[in-house]
Design a protein around this motif. Structure first.
Motif, short mmCIF file in Angstrom:
data_model
loop_
_atom_site.label_atom_id
_atom_site.label_comp_id
_atom_site.label_asym_id
_atom_site.label_seq_id
_atom_site.Cartn_x
_atom_site.Cartn_y
_atom_site.Cartn_z
N ALA A 20 -6.21 1.58 -8.10
CA ALA A 20 -5.57 1.72 -9.42
C ALA A 20 -4.19 2.35 -9.32
N ILE A 21 -3.91 3.06 -8.23
CA ILE A 21 -2.67 3.82 -8.12
C ILE A 21 -1.66 3.17 -7.19
N PHE A 22 -2.09 2.86 -5.97
CA PHE A 22 -1.12 2.63 -4.91
C PHE A 22 -0.52 1.23 -4.82
N PRO A 23 -1.19 0.16 -5.26
CA PRO A 23 -0.48 -1.13 -5.22
C PRO A 23 0.84 -1.11 -5.98
N VAL A 24 0.86 -0.40 -7.12
CA VAL A 24 2.10 -0.30 -7.90
C VAL A 24 3.16 0.45 -7.10
N ARG A 25 2.76 1.51 -6.42
CA ARG A 25 3.73 2.28 -5.63
C ARG A 25 4.21 1.49 -4.43
N LEU A 26 3.31 0.72 -3.83
CA LEU A 26 3.71 -0.07 -2.67
C LEU A 26 4.60 -1.25 -3.06
N ALA A 27 4.68 -1.56 -4.34
CA ALA A 27 5.62 -2.59 -4.78
C ALA A 27 7.05 -2.19 -4.45
N GLU A 28 7.28 -0.90 -4.21
CA GLU A 28 8.60 -0.43 -3.78
C GLU A 28 9.01 -1.09 -2.47
N LEU A 29 8.02 -1.49 -1.65
CA LEU A 29 8.34 -2.19 -0.40
C LEU A 29 9.05 -3.50 -0.67
N ASP A 30 8.71 -4.16 -1.78
CA ASP A 30 9.39 -5.41 -2.13
C ASP A 30 10.88 -5.16 -2.38
N ARG A 31 11.18 -4.06 -3.07
CA ARG A 31 12.58 -3.73 -3.35
C ARG A 31 13.31 -3.38 -2.06
N ALA A 52 10.31 7.44 4.13
CA ALA A 52 10.65 8.28 2.97
C ALA A 52 9.55 8.21 1.91
N LEU A 53 8.95 7.02 1.73
CA LEU A 53 7.82 6.90 0.81
C LEU A 53 6.65 7.74 1.30
N GLN A 54 6.40 7.71 2.61
CA GLN A 54 5.34 8.54 3.17
C GLN A 54 5.59 10.02 2.89
N ALA A 55 6.84 10.44 3.09
CA ALA A 55 7.17 11.85 2.95
C ALA A 55 7.09 12.33 1.51
N ALA A 56 7.34 11.44 0.56
CA ALA A 56 7.38 11.83 -0.85
C ALA A 56 6.00 11.95 -1.48
N ASP A 57 4.98 11.38 -0.85
CA ASP A 57 3.66 11.30 -1.48
C ASP A 57 2.61 11.37 -0.38
N ARG A 58 1.85 12.48 -0.33
CA ARG A 58 0.87 12.64 0.74
C ARG A 58 -0.24 11.58 0.65
N GLY A 59 -0.55 11.15 -0.55
CA GLY A 59 -1.55 10.10 -0.69
C GLY A 59 -1.06 8.80 -0.10
N LEU A 60 0.18 8.45 -0.42
CA LEU A 60 0.76 7.23 0.12
C LEU A 60 0.93 7.36 1.64
N ASN A 61 1.23 8.55 2.10
CA ASN A 61 1.30 8.80 3.54
C ASN A 61 -0.03 8.44 4.21
N ASP A 62 -1.13 8.86 3.60
CA ASP A 62 -2.45 8.54 4.13
C ASP A 62 -2.74 7.04 4.06
N VAL A 63 -2.30 6.40 2.98
CA VAL A 63 -2.49 4.95 2.84
C VAL A 63 -1.79 4.21 3.98
N LEU A 64 -0.52 4.53 4.20
CA LEU A 64 0.25 3.81 5.21
C LEU A 64 -0.23 4.12 6.62
N ALA A 65 -0.83 5.30 6.81
CA ALA A 65 -1.40 5.63 8.12
C ALA A 65 -2.82 5.10 8.25
N ARG A 66 -3.34 4.47 7.20
CA ARG A 66 -4.70 3.91 7.19
C ARG A 66 -5.74 4.97 7.54
N ARG A 67 -5.64 6.15 6.92
CA ARG A 67 -6.62 7.20 7.18
C ARG A 67 -7.93 6.94 6.45
N PHE A 68 -7.93 6.03 5.49
CA PHE A 68 -9.14 5.66 4.77
C PHE A 68 -9.21 4.13 4.71
N PRO A 69 -10.44 3.57 4.65
CA PRO A 69 -10.54 2.12 4.43
C PRO A 69 -9.86 1.75 3.12
#
Length: 207
Positions: free
Chosen positions: A62-73, A97-114
């Motif tokens: 519910a949260i992170f696909p919208v934030r990851l849309a920043e990758l498109d930009r 920089a996206l990783q650094a700004a958001d610890r949750g997104l940092n975990d997403v990009l590092a694939r710390r959770f399925p």
């Protein structure tokens, strides 16, 4: 023909509050933050949270696909840059920089959770962007020829830990050193080849 029941206004408000609270809690504390804290910040019970989101991964979706849309930009800007190396470097720096700004997104990009399906698709789209950016920089003779898209994943793992343990200046310095070593003029033979996509998928999936 049966019709789906409309979502009650109070239920919709609760869902919006939960999404906003989860974004804040995960951003501050990472994806392993207690869901009880998410419910508390949203001003609802933990039961209400589970009524809307049956698993932690449902909140991620519910949260992170919208934030990851920043990758498109970021990708569009990188591909529009007349200097392929500058575009590549800016894209990689933008990801970190996206990783650094958001610890949750940092975990997403590092694939710390399925990852749930929607979130996994957003990450896959980011890799597709990167493949085009990498190929463009290689064709220009600016990026070392043995760099592969899969090489970005260990970088994100490393940067994830650096971000968790230190401040902004540290990750920026480390990333600068890393990028400088990727220039074609700095290339020297590497001791092992890059991981194949299947090997990387197995590692990321825990297989």
């Amino acid at each position: 023909m049966s019709r789906s029941r409309p979502v009650r206004a109070d239920a919709a408000r609760n869902r919006e509050k939960l999404v906003a609270a989860a974004a804040q809690v995960f951003g501050d504390r990472g994806l392993d933050a207690p869901l009880e804290e998410v419910a508390r910040r949203a001003g609802v019970s933990i039961g209400t949270l589970y009524n809307h989101f049956h698993a932690r991964q449902d909140l991620f979706d519910a949260i992170f696909p919208v934030r990851l849309a920043e990758l498109d930009r970021l990708a569009a800007a990188a591909l529009d840059d007349p200097d392929p190396w500058a575009g590549f470097a800016a894209f990689v720096e933008g990801i970190v920089a996206l990783q650094a700004a958001d610890r949750g997104l940092n975990d997403v990009l590092a694939r710390r959770f399925p990852l749930a399906s929607e979130l996994s698709e957003a990450c896959d789209r980011g890799f597709a962007h990167l493949a085009r950016i990498v190929e463009r920089a290689k064709e220009a003779g600016q990026l070392r020829g043995d760099f592969e898209v899969t090489d970005i994943v260990p970088l994100m793992w490393a940067m994830s830990q650096i971000i968790r343990e230190s401040g902004d200046a540290v990750w920026r310095r480390f990333l600068g050193l890393f990028l400088d070593g990727l220039r074609a003029g700095a290339a020297r033979p590497l001791p092992v080849p890059a991981l194949s996509p299947d090997q990387m998928a197995a590692i990321m999936g825990g297989g």
